[in-house]
Design an enzyme around this catalytic site. Structure first.
Site, PDB file in Angstrom:
ATOM      1  N   GLU A 169       0.769  -1.379  -0.039  1.00 28.19           N
ATOM      2  CA  GLU A 169       0.052  -0.028   0.155  1.00 28.19           C
ATOM      3  C   GLU A 169       0.776   1.100   0.124  1.00 28.19           C
ATOM      4  O   GLU A 169       2.019   1.144   0.553  1.00 28.19           O
ATOM      5  CB  GLU A 169      -0.743   0.067   1.283  1.00 28.19           C
ATOM      6  CG  GLU A 169      -1.748  -0.894   1.231  1.00 28.19           C
ATOM      7  CD  GLU A 169      -2.675  -1.002   2.504  1.00 28.19           C
ATOM      8  OE1 GLU A 169      -2.203  -0.212   3.685  1.00 28.19           O
ATOM      9  OE2 GLU A 169      -3.287  -1.787   2.788  1.00 28.19           O
TER      10      GLU A 169
ATOM     11  N   LYS B 177       2.081   4.607   1.420  1.00 28.82           N
ATOM     12  CA  LYS B 177       2.323   5.259   3.034  1.00 28.82           C
ATOM     13  C   LYS B 177       1.859   6.596   2.972  1.00 28.82           C
ATOM     14  O   LYS B 177       2.805   7.504   2.432  1.00 28.82           O
ATOM     15  CB  LYS B 177       3.494   5.141   3.390  1.00 28.82           C
ATOM     16  CG  LYS B 177       3.767   5.450   5.003  1.00 28.82           C
ATOM     17  CD  LYS B 177       5.043   4.625   5.585  1.00 28.82           C
ATOM     18  CE  LYS B 177       5.063   4.994   6.929  1.00 28.82           C
ATOM     19  NZ  LYS B 177       4.993   6.187   7.607  1.00 28.82           N
TER      20      LYS B 177
ATOM     21  N   ASP C 181       1.183  10.418   3.942  1.00 23.39           N
ATOM     22  CA  ASP C 181       1.999  11.315   4.575  1.00 23.39           C
ATOM     23  C   ASP C 181       0.845  12.350   5.373  1.00 23.39           C
ATOM     24  O   ASP C 181       0.664  13.222   5.081  1.00 23.39           O
ATOM     25  CB  ASP C 181       2.924  12.163   4.023  1.00 23.39           C
ATOM     26  CG  ASP C 181       4.188  12.593   4.849  1.00 23.39           C
ATOM     27  OD1 ASP C 181       4.014  12.275   6.068  1.00 23.39           O
ATOM     28  OD2 ASP C 181       5.005  13.309   4.292  1.00 23.39           O
TER      29      ASP C 181
ATOM     30  N   TYR D 230      -7.085   2.033   6.184  1.00 19.70           N
ATOM     31  CA  TYR D 230      -6.385   0.946   5.706  1.00 19.70           C
ATOM     32  C   TYR D 230      -6.125  -0.273   6.650  1.00 19.70           C
ATOM     33  O   TYR D 230      -5.306  -0.863   6.441  1.00 19.70           O
ATOM     34  CB  TYR D 230      -4.797   1.626   5.211  1.00 19.70           C
ATOM     35  CG  TYR D 230      -4.326   2.434   6.187  1.00 19.70           C
ATOM     36  CD1 TYR D 230      -3.808   1.954   7.605  1.00 19.70           C
ATOM     37  CD2 TYR D 230      -4.069   3.739   6.005  1.00 19.70           C
ATOM     38  CE1 TYR D 230      -3.328   2.922   8.403  1.00 19.70           C
ATOM     39  CE2 TYR D 230      -3.340   4.595   6.586  1.00 19.70           C
ATOM     40  CZ  TYR D 230      -3.133   4.080   7.841  1.00 19.70           C
ATOM     41  OH  TYR D 230      -2.625   4.989   8.836  1.00 19.70           O
TER      42      TYR D 230
ATOM     43  N   LYS E 162      10.758   3.424   3.398  1.00 20.71           N
ATOM     44  CA  LYS E 162      10.780   4.895   3.161  1.00 20.71           C
ATOM     45  C   LYS E 162      11.566   5.507   2.142  1.00 20.71           C
ATOM     46  O   LYS E 162      12.737   5.164   1.945  1.00 20.71           O
ATOM     47  CB  LYS E 162      11.493   5.668   4.610  1.00 20.71           C
ATOM     48  CG  LYS E 162      10.639   5.500   5.627  1.00 20.71           C
ATOM     49  CD  LYS E 162       9.511   6.550   5.662  1.00 20.71           C
ATOM     50  CE  LYS E 162       8.997   6.972   7.269  1.00 20.71           C
ATOM     51  NZ  LYS E 162       9.502   8.016   8.001  1.00 20.71           N
TER      52      LYS E 162
ATOM     53  N   CYS F 292      13.277  43.307  17.913  1.00 21.14           N
ATOM     54  CA  CYS F 292      13.216  43.416  16.590  1.00 21.14           C
ATOM     55  C   CYS F 292      14.657  43.762  15.773  1.00 21.14           C
ATOM     56  O   CYS F 292      15.341  44.795  16.342  1.00 21.14           O
ATOM     57  CB  CYS F 292      12.219  44.431  16.053  1.00 21.14           C
ATOM     58  SG  CYS F 292      12.090  44.829  14.386  1.00 21.14           S
TER      59      CYS F 292
ATOM     60  N   CYS G 264      14.053  47.517  14.133  1.00 19.24           N
ATOM     61  CA  CYS G 264      13.540  48.486  14.755  1.00 19.24           C
ATOM     62  C   CYS G 264      13.856  48.596  16.322  1.00 19.24           C
ATOM     63  O   CYS G 264      13.556  49.370  17.116  1.00 19.24           O
ATOM     64  CB  CYS G 264      12.206  49.047  14.878  1.00 19.24           C
ATOM     65  SG  CYS G 264      11.016  47.712  15.583  1.00 19.24           S
TER      66      CYS G 264
ATOM     67  N   CYS H 121       6.847  41.885  16.107  1.00 11.40           N
ATOM     68  CA  CYS H 121       7.154  43.048  16.319  1.00 11.40           C
ATOM     69  C   CYS H 121       5.715  43.993  15.929  1.00 11.40           C
ATOM     70  O   CYS H 121       5.226  44.054  14.954  1.00 11.40           O
ATOM     71  CB  CYS H 121       8.413  43.396  15.278  1.00 11.40           C
ATOM     72  SG  CYS H 121       8.515  45.365  15.485  1.00 11.40           S
TER      73      CYS H 121
ATOM     74  N   CYS I 238       8.562  50.480  12.230  1.00 10.37           N
ATOM     75  CA  CYS I 238       9.693  49.539  11.859  1.00 10.37           C
ATOM     76  C   CYS I 238       9.711  49.318  10.385  1.00 10.37           C
ATOM     77  O   CYS I 238       8.732  49.240   9.797  1.00 10.37           O
ATOM     78  CB  CYS I 238       9.085  47.981  12.443  1.00 10.37           C
ATOM     79  SG  CYS I 238      10.225  46.701  12.061  1.00 10.37           S
TER      80      CYS I 238
HETATM   81  S1  IVH Z   1      -0.569   0.315   8.766  1.00 10.99           S
HETATM   82  C1  IVH Z   1       0.289  -1.360  13.199  1.00 10.99           C
HETATM   83  N1  IVH Z   1      -0.721   1.471   6.104  1.00 10.99           N
HETATM   84  O1  IVH Z   1       2.535   5.065   9.099  1.00 10.99           O
HETATM   85  C2  IVH Z   1       0.403  -0.244  12.335  1.00 10.99           C
HETATM   86  N2  IVH Z   1       0.064   2.639   8.300  1.00 10.99           N
HETATM   87  O2  IVH Z   1       4.860   4.686  10.532  1.00 10.99           O
HETATM   88  C3  IVH Z   1      -0.573  -0.192  11.374  1.00 10.99           C
HETATM   89  N3  IVH Z   1       0.599   4.967   7.544  1.00 10.99           N
HETATM   90  O3  IVH Z   1       1.028   5.101  12.291  1.00 10.99           O
HETATM   91  C4  IVH Z   1      -0.349   0.929  10.296  1.00 10.99           C
HETATM   92  N4  IVH Z   1      -0.042   4.829   5.310  1.00 10.99           N
HETATM   93  O4  IVH Z   1      -0.021   6.544  10.422  1.00 10.99           O
HETATM   94  C5  IVH Z   1      -0.451   1.382   7.669  1.00 10.99           C
HETATM   95  N5  IVH Z   1      -1.162   2.179   4.280  1.00 10.99           N
HETATM   96  C6  IVH Z   1      -0.859   2.458   5.560  1.00 10.99           C
HETATM   97  C7  IVH Z   1      -0.029   3.684   6.074  1.00 10.99           C
HETATM   98  C8  IVH Z   1       0.206   3.820   7.280  1.00 10.99           C
HETATM   99  C9  IVH Z   1       0.260   5.797   6.214  1.00 10.99           C
HETATM  100  C10 IVH Z   1       1.025   5.508   8.708  1.00 10.99           C
HETATM  101  C11 IVH Z   1       0.200   5.500  10.108  1.00 10.99           C
HETATM  102  C12 IVH Z   1       1.251   4.829  10.835  1.00 10.99           C
HETATM  103  C13 IVH Z   1       2.537   5.007  10.305  1.00 10.99           C
HETATM  104  C14 IVH Z   1       3.570   4.023  10.803  1.00 10.99           C
END
Ligand code: IVH
Length: 664
Positions: free
Chosen positions: A110, A112, A114, A221, A308, A402, A405, A420, A426
């Site tokens: 999946e 990840k 952000d 997820y 990552k 500042c 000024c 400020c 200023c």
């Molecule tokens: S699974 C037991 N799936 O990444 C942990 N996490 O570094 C289950 N995150 O705290 C998490 N996308 O906030 C999972 N597809 C994804 C994710 C995901 C982002 C985040 C989530 C987690 C953090 C872990």
């Protein structure tokens, strides 16, 4: 039909339309019809408060104000994921899995996301509670804010278990993030550093109405609970989708670690085209029983790992920290770096945002620092190489006064920035206000630039925006670098700015929270500076889209004698301080409530002319197609993606002539 049944039907219909729009990406009704149904529901609920339901679609607009959030223990800890950074790390993970699971297994890959993780609790098919991750064992109850996120279902479809929990990530897509930041900057507010900060800051806001106005989205997820008798993570998500959850779309079952590596490699570059940020890939063992067999370490599951992506980084020396003063008086610390090559450009400066950020990094002058370019335009310092630190280095003492000024800096409660407050004398604040005044979207005085303003200020010729109108050619001609031609241009462009419309003059004054849109609203509502000056707080907040904060900011501005004097001098100079009657006479409201996107090239009008026509007739111009768009005006050479999107969202596509017909 009795009222109760009608309310029930309306709620169901609206929830279904919402689902079709936000989850299926295929609207089932027009905006207009949706708004009609919603309005009917709101009216019925108003006259029958006994049928109030916190899960009604009418509650999406927010309303609850949380003074503070309750802390609630998680039923099961919210763990984080182990991180990997290389192919080798991923192969090691696979070996660890193989050691424990002897029968065949598959992975699910999946994206990840952000953002900020969230845990949702549902009981009897309705949303009961939303908790942030907090420290992993207990989090904040942010239910009121989460209710406003359209892609999170308040009432589920199908036959979900009686009680269960689902976890996911709340994030802010790029488009909404950029629009929100532009609006904030225009209104004199600080911008968010990146979409993740914006999402987490928004989720912790006290006023859920403000949360409702922010473009948050959510992928879910991770479904928990023995009650869901499906032994596959992938299939569980498919079922969760049927219940109305927005589950990840770019997900792939992988039979081997080789397939996993292909997926990772693909997204390493493809992520640049996603409409939101991801910072890696999550790899999960698909079988739920196999997941249980693998179990957990104290911090993270053994059945999942994250890969990552590497952000582009460079190492350099932080030579000096300096402090910038913005037009609103906000102080921004800046890291001046030994120039270094990073992602195709030479980086010399990085923002340090505020005092907390410096303290958090414990970054010091002379340090060797890691600089990274993430989604943001300005690079940031992500870490310090303490091993390289000079023995005698001292931690940063944040400035108390500042740098320009020397007045004492103030940091208001709840604000990250120091300010400020010496607005009147200023120098960068004075110059910043004048630069804003002459800018293109404001008075468009293109014969002047920031260097000329600097020069005029140094020579004592201008101290505020009204002084511009007292400048004479003979005052500026003797100045350094001022030739006959540039002096003429300066004077003539100041002169022509007198015909700039009132709403732009109002915006040009640079009053906090009065951006382009707010200025337009105020100008057209009150029609003249005199009427606007006479408006009290109540009259101001009655205006559509004008809230208490804006009203107060305007009233505070008026309290300063110097500002009144500026208005009087601008008026004397002949700057437009009322809406032109001819424009007012030409204005109609035939396009009221309609939102337009213009695309392509036209035969009879330029795009600017079309925009003006829309504006003049009460319509709204927007740059990109969304559910809120009423018409797409299509010219020649329009991009196919725009047409596709409009068709998908059922938006009327009209020609230039059809648009003109709308006006009559
Ligand atoms: S699974 C037991 N799936 O990444 C942990 N996490 O570094 C289950 N995150 O705290 C998490 N996308 O906030 C999972 N597809 C994804 C994710 C995901 C982002 C985040 C989530 C987690 C953090 C872990």
């Amino acid at each position: 039909m009795d009222v109760k049944s009608r309310i029930h039907i309306l709620r169901k219909q609206l929830a279904d339309h919402n689902h079709a729009y936000y989850l299926l990406d295929s609207p089932s009704v027009s905006d207009y019809e949706f708004d009609q149904l919603l309005e009917e529901l709101i009216q019925l609920e108003k006259s029958h408060p006994e049928f109030f339901d916190e899960n009604s679609p009418s509650q999406r607009v927010g309303g609850d104000v949380n003074k503070s959030f309750d802390t609630v223990a998680h039923k099961r800890p919210m763990l984080s994921l182990g991180n990997t950074y290389s192919e080798e790390d991923l192969r090691d993970f696979d070996k660890r899995v193989q050691k424990i699971i002897t029968e065949p297994y598959t992975y699910v890959c999946e994206l990840k996301y952000d953002g900020v993780s969230i845990s949702l609790h549902y009981k009897d098919g309705v949303l009961k509670q939303a908790l942030t991750r907090g420290d992993g064992t207990q989090g904040d109850d942010v239910t009121a804010n989460v209710r406003t996120i359209n892609s999170i279902p308040l009432i589920l479809k199908g036959n979900p278990p009686k009680e269960f929990e689902i976890r996911g990530e709340i994030f802010m897509p790029h488009k909404g993030f950029l629009e929100m930041n532009t609006d904030r900057l225009e209104s004199g507010l600080d911008s968010f550093a990146n979409p993740r900060n914006a999402a987490s800051g928004t989720l912790k806001l006290q006023d859920s109405k403000v949360v409702a106005s922010r473009p948050l989205d959510c992928f879910l997820y991770h479904s928990l609970g023995e009650l869901i008798e499906i032994d596959s993570h992938y299939e569980r998500l498919e079922v969760a989708r049927e219940w109305g959850f927005k589950t990840p779309t770019d997900t792939k079952p992988c039979k081997s670690i080789e397939d996993v590596l292909d997926f990772v490699n693909h997204w390493e570059t493809a992520r640049k085209d996603l409409p939101y940020d991801i910072d890696g890939i999550v790899i999960k063992v698909d079988g739920i029983l196999q997941q249980e067999e693998l179990g957990y370490t104290a911090k993270s599951p053994r059945w999942a790992i994250s890969y990552k992506f590497k952000a582009e980084q460079a190492v350099t020396i932080l030579e000096k920290i300096t402090y910038q003063v913005g037009r609103t008086g906000a102080i921004t610390p800046v890291a001046n770096l030994k120039p270094v090559q990073l992602a195709g450009t030479v980086v010399k400066r990085a923002s340090l945002h505020n005092a907390d950020q410096i303290a958090k990094l414990d970054v010091r002058e002379g340090d060797t620092v890691y600089v990274e370019k993430g989604g943001e335009i300005i690079p940031k310092i992500v870490a310090v190489d303490v091993k390289e630190r000079d023995l005698f280095s001292q931690s940063v003492t944040y400035i108390t006064h500042c740098p320009e000024c020397h007045s004492e800096l103030i940091r208001k409660e709840g604000e990250a920035q120091h300010y400020c407050l010496n607005e009147k004398s200023c120098p960068p604040q004075i110059k910043g206000k004048i630069e804003h005044f002459i800018s293109r979207k404001a008075m468009n005085i293109d014969g002047l630039g920031s260097e000329t303003i600097d020069l005029f200020f140094k020579e004592g010729l201008v101290h505020n925006v009204a002084d511009l109108y007292s400048l004479k050619k003979e005052d500026i001609l003797p100045l350094e670098r001022m030739a006959e031609k540039s002096a003429n241009k300066a004077i003539s462009s100041i002169e022509s700015s007198k015909s700039i419309a009132f709403e732009r003059v109002l915006y040009a004054l640079g009053i906090r929270y009065v951006g382009v849109t707010v200025a337009k609203k105020l100008a057209f509502h009150f029609q003249s500076i005199d009427k606007l000056r006479n408006a009290d707080f109540d009259a101001l907040i009655k205006v559509d889209e004008i809230g208490e904060r804006i009203a107060q900011s305007w009233l505070n501005w008026l309290e300063e004698n110097e500002n009144i004097e500026i208005l009087n001098r601008l008026s004397k100079a002949g700057v437009s301080l009322e809406i032109d009657q001819a424009i007012l006479a030409e204005r109609t409201d035939v396009l009221e409530g309609k939102s337009f996107v213009i695309s392509g090239v036209f035969t009879h009008h330029t795009r600017d002319e079309l925009k003006k026509l829309i504006d003049k007739n009460g319509g709204k111009n927007t740059s990109s197609i969304s559910k809120k768009t009423t018409y797409l005006i299509a010219g020649d050479n329009m991009g196919p993606s725009k047409r596709e999107k409009a068709e998908k969202l059922n938006i009327s596509i009209i020609s230039e002539n059809e648009f003109i017909d709308l006006l009559t």
